[in-house]
Design a protein around this motif. Structure first.
Motif, PDB file in Angstrom:
ATOM      1  N   THR A  22      -3.933  -0.036   9.022  1.00  0.00           N
ATOM      2  CA  THR A  22      -4.589   0.833   7.808  1.00  0.00           C
ATOM      3  C   THR A  22      -3.881   2.184   8.042  1.00  0.00           C
ATOM      4  O   THR A  22      -3.703   2.935   6.950  1.00  0.00           O
ATOM      5  CB  THR A  22      -6.030   1.324   8.525  1.00  0.00           C
ATOM      6  N   GLN A  23      -3.201   2.414   9.067  1.00  0.00           N
ATOM      7  CA  GLN A  23      -2.368   3.447   9.346  1.00  0.00           C
ATOM      8  C   GLN A  23      -0.722   3.422   9.099  1.00  0.00           C
ATOM      9  O   GLN A  23      -0.090   4.218   8.958  1.00  0.00           O
ATOM     10  CB  GLN A  23      -2.500   4.319  10.575  1.00  0.00           C
ATOM     11  N   GLY A  24      -0.387   1.958   9.015  1.00  0.00           N
ATOM     12  CA  GLY A  24       1.078   1.830   8.973  1.00  0.00           C
ATOM     13  C   GLY A  24       1.297   0.988   7.569  1.00  0.00           C
ATOM     14  O   GLY A  24       2.138   1.319   6.781  1.00  0.00           O
ATOM     15  N   VAL A  25       0.804  -0.205   7.447  1.00  0.00           N
ATOM     16  CA  VAL A  25       0.987  -1.170   6.438  1.00  0.00           C
ATOM     17  C   VAL A  25       0.423  -0.541   5.106  1.00  0.00           C
ATOM     18  O   VAL A  25       1.166  -0.428   3.978  1.00  0.00           O
ATOM     19  CB  VAL A  25       0.729  -2.562   6.665  1.00  0.00           C
ATOM     20  N   GLU A  26      -0.638  -0.233   4.908  1.00  0.00           N
ATOM     21  CA  GLU A  26      -1.441   0.261   3.679  1.00  0.00           C
ATOM     22  C   GLU A  26      -0.592   1.402   3.180  1.00  0.00           C
ATOM     23  O   GLU A  26      -0.405   1.473   1.867  1.00  0.00           O
ATOM     24  CB  GLU A  26      -2.850   0.468   3.969  1.00  0.00           C
ATOM     25  N   PRO A  27      -0.465   2.667   3.907  1.00  0.00           N
ATOM     26  CA  PRO A  27       0.346   3.687   3.454  1.00  0.00           C
ATOM     27  C   PRO A  27       1.719   3.346   2.880  1.00  0.00           C
ATOM     28  O   PRO A  27       2.031   4.013   1.813  1.00  0.00           O
ATOM     29  CB  PRO A  27       0.471   4.778   4.484  1.00  0.00           C
ATOM     30  N   ALA A  28       2.357   2.534   3.329  1.00  0.00           N
ATOM     31  CA  ALA A  28       3.735   2.026   3.222  1.00  0.00           C
ATOM     32  C   ALA A  28       3.891   1.234   1.898  1.00  0.00           C
ATOM     33  O   ALA A  28       4.918   1.012   1.222  1.00  0.00           O
ATOM     34  CB  ALA A  28       4.502   1.296   4.317  1.00  0.00           C
TER      35      ALA A  28
END
Length: 541
Positions: A161-167
């Protein structure tokens, strides 16, 4: 195929005459026509994303920082399409922290931004809107401990949620081949299979890993003869537990298949850097190129690909190379590694089970891809110590972090990617010879009505091979061991294709095949020790 001028054709034909000169020590072999190898079958397909690289999280900056990225991107572009796996032992040891400074000991949003930028630059979507390169992003899944109390489903959820989804928002999410759950659970969970199965169900739940595809079980196996693997009473880690593991994981994996499909994954190493009291594991070029170790690869891939298919999943060999424990000097970093790698890719695409000879000559069972692993020479927290011996792409270990460079094994990836990947009609070709170690041959059918025959000489001496062709001339591309002083063969420190090398900026100058005369639908080639050739001719009407 590029049309040659009359002068260039004459030069090429003159050059081809040298290939028919048979050294006194050469062994003779004949490749039979397609009817001898697999009559009345169309053969298998090698998918467009078959080839791939695998790197540790601790090396993202060494390959993908703004200084290194242009050359690394060129090395990926040369392969056209593939899968870049970010994982390995590091994923179970390195926490994700959205607010931490970026170092070799933590995974940060900056790492994911580097990965996204690399994929974007490696190639736009194809004509069907599908990504040319995808990424596997590994996250920790192992029993927590004193040194890693942070491991758990909540950590995996934060990573997503804080790494993959924003990237990778929106359409960019198509670039994610999957979230890989843990690395080699057969080692991290050991004999506690029940705990692993419970964690697999917890982590694979969409409440933790979201809508992204998930990849499991990512198992390794001890380096053993296939006869030991086939023995259900032998100690073989989780090899025989795949039915139970996929019973647990497949219901979570199938509904979330992305652009790269839903697939189970596996690891394989034929040898090891260390082999105290275990001679079968000892690394040498002779052992690396032996039929014995390829038989173990065949058995593992065929068994697990069959089990994956039974669960309506694909199968990928997501981590492999020449020898475990980061390779062996003089074996993994010389020309023999390229010879082995080319052979291994065909055996992974179309395994020939040693316990069932002839069962898969139509190549109906096999892997959808393979990733060769890249790592640090000793430990994944120490990239400054240099490259693992088995790396296909060497990184700059200095603080300057300059351009990555093609190592010998990379040339096998390049040859396979450009001539075998995204083809149909894959079949092993029938070879007859009295030589102790016979050449290996595979055939594929490419677009544009091209028939391609790969011949691989895995012996330490030349081999003269007579091959079937269509037409009066054929083009021949060669992957050849190269040493500036000409004194070495399988242990040559470099490799060339058509006499050419990858440029310093990672670019490929292009293939330069020789034109060889054929008579009576056959031609003869002499292959040096460790050399491979791709013979391209028109397909049959």
């Amino acid at each position: 195929m590029k049309r040659l001028s009359a002068r260039a054709l004459a030069c090429a034909l003159a050059l081809s005459a040298t290939f028919a000169t048979v050294p006194p020590s050469a062994a003779d072999a004949t490749v039979g026509p397609p009817e001898q190898s697999a009559p009345h079958v169309q053969g298998g397909r090698i998918p467009r994303h078959f080839v791939g690289l695998s790197i540790e999280w601790s090396l993202v900056e060494r390959y993908m920082n703004p200084s290194a990225r242009p050359a690394f991107v060129n090395l990926l572009r040369n392969l056209q399409t593939g899968v870049l796996r970010i994982g390995g032992s590091s994923q179970d040891q390195m926490p994700f922290d959205a607010t931490a400074p970026n170092t070799n000991r933590v995974i940060t949003p900056e790492d994911l931004a580097y990965i996204r930028a690399t994929l974007d630059e490696a190639g736009d979507a194809d004509e069907r809107g599908k990504p040319r390169w995808g990424a596997v992003l590994g996250t920790a899944m192992s029993p927590p401990g004193d040194t890693k109390p942070w491991v758990g489903p909540q950590h995996a959820k934060t990573f997503v949620t804080q790494g993959v989804e924003p990237a990778f928002p929106g359409q960019a999410a198509k670039q994610i081949a999957g979230i890989e759950l843990g690395n080699e659970p057969d080692l991290s969970y050991g004999s506690n299979l029940d705990r692993y199965l419970g964690d697999l169900a917890a982590y694979a739940d969409p409440a933790v890993t979201g809508s992204f595809p998930v990849i499991a079980p990512n198992t390794s196996e001890d380096i053993l003869p296939w006869t030991t693997l086939a023995d259900p009473t032998a100690a073989t880690r989780y090899f025989h537990d795949w039915p139970l593991i996929l019973n647990t994981g497949a219901p979570y994996m199938r509904p979330r298949a992305g652009e790269f499909g839903a697939y189970a994954s596996d690891h394989f190493y034929p040898l090891a850097r260390t082999c105290v009291n275990k001679p079968y594991r000892c690394a040498s070029t002779t052992a690396l190129l032996s039929d014995e170790h390829l038989a173990s690869l065949d058995y593992e891939v065929y068994t697990h690909a069959t089990e994956a298919a039974r669960h309506k999943l694909g199968y990928r060999l997501e981590e492999t190379s020449t020898a475990a424990n980061r390779g062996a000097d003089g074996v993994s970093n010389v020309a023999a590694s390229a010879t082995y790698a080319l052979s291994a890719m065909f055996h992974t695409a179309c395994p020939q089970p040693p316990d069932r000879p002839g069962a898969n000559t139509a190549c109906t069972t096999g892997a959808q891809g393979l990733n060769f692993h890249n790592a640090e020479v000793r430990a994944f927290f120490s990239p400054e110590e240099g490259n693992a011996y088995y790396n296909a792409v060497d990184y700059d270990p200095t603080e300057a972090m300059g351009s990555p460079a093609a190592a010998p094994l990379y040339y096998a990836l390049l040859l396979f990617a450009r001539f075998a990947q995204n083809t149909d009609g894959l079949r092993p070709a029938y070879v007859t010879t009295d030589a102790e170690r016979k050449p290996e041959a595979w055939q594929v059918e490419a677009k544009g009505r091209e028939h391609r025959l790969f011949v691989i000489n895995k012996a330490d001496r030349p081999a003269t091979v007579t091959v079937p062709v269509q037409g009066t001339t054929v083009s021949v591309d060669r992957m050849t061991p190269y040493d500036p002083d000409g004194s070495r063969t399988l242990d040559a420190p470099q490799v060339r294709i058509d006499g050419r090398q990858v440029a310093a900026d990672g670019g490929w100058p292009g293939f330069r095949p020789s034109i060889v005369h054929a008579s009576g639908h056959r031609t003869t080639l002499t292959l040096a020790a460790g050399e491979a050739a791709v013979v391209t001719s028109a397909s049959r009407p």
